[in-house]
Each structure stands twice: as structure tokens, then as C-alpha cells.
Design an enzyme around this catalytic site. Structure first.
Site, PDB file in Angstrom:
ATOM      1  N   TYR A  34       2.117  10.924  -2.995  1.00 40.49           N
ATOM      2  CA  TYR A  34       2.676  11.158  -4.324  1.00 40.49           C
ATOM      3  C   TYR A  34       1.944  10.315  -5.360  1.00 40.49           C
ATOM      4  O   TYR A  34       1.178   9.410  -5.026  1.00 40.49           O
ATOM      5  CB  TYR A  34       4.180  10.844  -4.350  1.00 40.49           C
ATOM      6  CG  TYR A  34       4.511   9.362  -4.339  1.00 40.49           C
ATOM      7  CD1 TYR A  34       4.394   8.611  -3.180  1.00 40.49           C
ATOM      8  CD2 TYR A  34       4.913   8.707  -5.503  1.00 40.49           C
ATOM      9  CE1 TYR A  34       4.682   7.253  -3.181  1.00 40.49           C
ATOM     10  CE2 TYR A  34       5.196   7.344  -5.510  1.00 40.49           C
ATOM     11  CZ  TYR A  34       5.090   6.629  -4.343  1.00 40.49           C
ATOM     12  OH  TYR A  34       5.362   5.286  -4.344  1.00 40.49           O
ATOM     13  N   LYS A 148      -0.936   6.091  -0.889  1.00 43.95           N
ATOM     14  CA  LYS A 148       0.324   6.222  -1.624  1.00 43.95           C
ATOM     15  C   LYS A 148       1.169   7.277  -0.906  1.00 43.95           C
ATOM     16  O   LYS A 148       1.312   8.425  -1.349  1.00 43.95           O
ATOM     17  CB  LYS A 148       0.076   6.574  -3.091  1.00 43.95           C
ATOM     18  CG  LYS A 148       1.251   6.203  -3.982  1.00 43.95           C
ATOM     19  CD  LYS A 148       0.842   6.069  -5.431  1.00 43.95           C
ATOM     20  CE  LYS A 148       2.003   5.951  -6.391  1.00 43.95           C
ATOM     21  NZ  LYS A 148       2.887   4.808  -6.210  1.00 43.95           N
ATOM     22  N   GLU A 180       2.053  -7.751  -2.292  1.00 41.63           N
ATOM     23  CA  GLU A 180       2.378  -7.049  -3.543  1.00 41.63           C
ATOM     24  C   GLU A 180       3.889  -6.911  -3.664  1.00 41.63           C
ATOM     25  O   GLU A 180       4.633  -7.264  -2.753  1.00 41.63           O
ATOM     26  CB  GLU A 180       1.692  -5.686  -3.585  1.00 41.63           C
ATOM     27  CG  GLU A 180       2.153  -4.731  -2.506  1.00 41.63           C
ATOM     28  CD  GLU A 180       1.499  -3.349  -2.582  1.00 41.63           C
ATOM     29  OE1 GLU A 180       1.022  -2.945  -3.651  1.00 41.63           O
ATOM     30  OE2 GLU A 180       1.507  -2.662  -1.548  1.00 41.63           O
ATOM     31  N   LEU A 204      -1.457  -1.337  -2.386  1.00 36.03           N
ATOM     32  CA  LEU A 204      -1.873  -0.152  -3.131  1.00 36.03           C
ATOM     33  C   LEU A 204      -2.743  -0.631  -4.291  1.00 36.03           C
ATOM     34  O   LEU A 204      -2.359  -1.559  -5.018  1.00 36.03           O
ATOM     35  CB  LEU A 204      -0.634   0.571  -3.687  1.00 36.03           C
ATOM     36  CG  LEU A 204      -0.989   1.860  -4.428  1.00 36.03           C
ATOM     37  CD1 LEU A 204      -1.357   2.967  -3.447  1.00 36.03           C
ATOM     38  CD2 LEU A 204       0.156   2.304  -5.312  1.00 36.03           C
TER      39      LEU A 204
END
Ligand code: PDD
Length: 288
Positions: A34, A148, A180, A204
């Protein structure tokens, strides 16, 4: 707003008419990818970067997207127009399609399912001005966080832990190393330089992160892609997180520890101003 339109496998339909098959692999396995793309003043911000990342995610998991990049970009623009989005997001998802449940790929000519919808969403001005708080959680996710993917269970459990304690974000760490946020990249300012985890398989590679890297270079602030520890984070001069929806978001407290002076720091504020400048040039948005 008029009746909300969504995109479903080649057609623009009313949201209430959009039905997903129970054997869609996105639904059964989280077997898909996505993107969340930002709209300011009716215009898309960093469209190409998001689209390129979508195709990179698809390549990494051997998923074929049944549209080319130009077609998908034009679908995004049409959807924004149809729903008359001024300030918002476009959510776009591609799954490996519909087939009887089996773990391995369905094979044959099964086409990926593509859906997209829009949502109104204002810039989080108050939080960007005042800063937010965060909590530390162990990073329990898989080792391909660069994709992702729809599989977000690790991220969801982390965010829930933060939300249940009244925090805006969960800061994940693998052992001593900060990776993250649950839905953002993490940055600290140390000796006047910005530090963030390198773009490896463990994070990411955020589009917002890339814009920040670019504006840091333009403003002469060193941008260092090097891991840092939890202790370094807690002792940082400044800290912020970044994502499509949070932009450059100051973090002023992590669990019980104030970061720096416990207010948004000067480097963070400068980056926020430059980020707004970037939005203004790309999308002619109102200043916050
Ligand atoms: N999340 N890291 C993770 C785990 C994320 O989920 C996101 C974005 C980012 C920042 O990426 P970008 O700058 O490209 O938005 C980093 C989106 C917004 C989401 O899942 O809603």
C-alpha cells in the site's frame, strides 16, 4: 461532500457498492502492499516518489500490479477530483488478487486487486507546534520492513501500546538500536547534526525522510544515516518523527524523559518551515 467515490479493480464506484471478495489474498494473508499519499490544496505531494516506492515494494514481493505507473497516477488524480479533496490523503492498496486459500502464489493469470480511496485530513498544526510524546517498545517485526506491506501487526501492537498510554507514537528498537516509529521514521539532533537509521531492510525508507534529507542538505545541516542507541536518543538535543501524515513532528518527551528542553528544538522548527516551503512550491497550500 458528494457521494464518496472509491476505485476498485478498474472502476470508480460508490463506496457503498465497493465489495471485496473473502478470498482476496490481501484480506486473508495481508499479501499485498500500500501507499498513503498526501493531498494539499487539492494537489498531490511527492506523487512520483510514492508511486515508485509502490512498484519497488511490488518487485520485492514478486507482485504484479495490473496498471502502469502513469495509469495509477492518473487514477489517484481522478479520485481526488471526484471526491473534491482539498486537504487529505489517498490510500492505495494492491493485493495478490483472489484465489482459493493456499499459501503459495496462485500462479496462472490471476490479477492483483487494486483499491484506492480518499480521506479528508488536515495538517496536524497544534501537535506540530507543541510537540508530542512517545514511548519505547521493542521492535518485534519481520526483517523486510523496507517493503510497505499490508502486514502491519507488529506496527499495530506497537502503536496500541503507545495509544493506550496516551502517547502519539511508539519508538521501536531492536536491542539497543532505535529503528523507526510504528508509522513514522525517527530522527535525533546531536551536536547540531541530524541522525536517522540508514535505509536498510529494518526500516521503511520514508518519502518524508527523503524530503527532509534534501532540505537538510540545502540548509547545510549535516544529515547522518547512522544507527543510534536508545540512550543516545534519550540524551539527544532534539528529536522528531516524520511521515506523510505527521510531516516533521517534534517529540518532546519519551516515556518519563524530556528530550532536550522539552519543547520543539530550533533544528526541528527550521525543518518544519522548510518542509512547509516545499509543500507551498509543490501544492500552493495555505501556511499553518
Ligand atoms: N506510514 N515507517 C513506517 C513503519 C511507516 O508506516 C511510515 C508511513 C513511515 C514514513 O513513511 P512516509 O514518509 O513515506 O509516509 C515510516 C503511513 C503514513 C501509514 O502507514 O499510514
Amino acid at each position: 461532500m458528494a457521494v464518496e467515490t472509491v476505485f476498485l479493480n478498474g472502476e470508480f464506484v460508490k463506496r457503498s457498492d465497493a465489495k471485496v471478495d473473502i478470498e482476496d489474498r490481501g484480506y486473508q494473508f495481508g499479501d499485498g502492499i500500500y501507499e498513503v499519499i498526501r493531498v494539499y490544496s487539492g494537489e498531490v505531494f511527492t506523487m512520483d516518489e510514492h508511486m515508485e516506492r509502490l512498484y519497488q515494494s511490488a518487485d520485492k514481493m514478486k507482485l504484479k500490479i495490473p496498471f502502469d505507473l502513469q495509469e495509477l497516477s492518473s487514477i489517484v488524480c481522478k479520485l481526488i477530483e471526484k471526491n473534491d479533496v482539498e486537504e487529505g490523503i489517498v490510500y492505495m492498496q494492491v493485493s495478490r488478487g483472489i484465489s482459493p486459500r493456499q499459501h503459495h502464489f496462485p500462479g496462472g493469470d490471476i490479477s492483483g486487486s487494486v483499491i484506492a480511496y480518499t480521506k479528508d485530513f488536515k495538517r496536524p498544526s497544534k501537535q506540530m507546534n507543541e510537540g508530542v510524546t512517545a514511548t519505547l517498545v521493542e521492535d518485534i517485526r519481520w526483517l523486510r520492513c523496507d517493503i510497505k506491506s499490508l502486514n502491519l501487526l507488529g506496527n499495530i501492537l506497537a502503536k496500541e501500546e503507545a495509544a493506550s498510554k496516551g502517547h502519539f507514537e511508539a519508538i521501536q528498537h531492536r536491542g539497543e538500536t532505535v529503528t523507526e516509529g510504528s508509522s513514522s521514521n525517527v530522527f535525533i539532533v546531536k551536536d547540531g547534526s541530524i541522525y536517522t537509521h540508514p535505509a536498510t531492510n529494518l526500516i521503511l525508507n520514508g518519502i518524508t525522510r527523503r524530503v527532509i534529507k534534501d532540505i537538510a542538505a540545502k540548509s547545510g545541516v549535516p544529515f547522518v544515516e547512522k544507527t543510534f542507541t536508545v540512550d543516545e536518543l534519550l540524551a539527544a538535543e532534539e528529536m522528531f518523527i516524520a511521515s506523510t501524515t505527521s510531516e516533521v513532528m517534534p517529540v518532546i518527551k519519551v516515556d518519563e524523559v524530556n528530550i532536550g528542553q522539552g519543547v520543539p528544538g530550533p533544528v526541528t522548527v527550521k525543518l518544519q518551515e522548510m518542509f512547509t516551503g516545499r509543500i507551498l512550491t509543490e501544492c500552493k497550500v495555505q501556511q499553518v
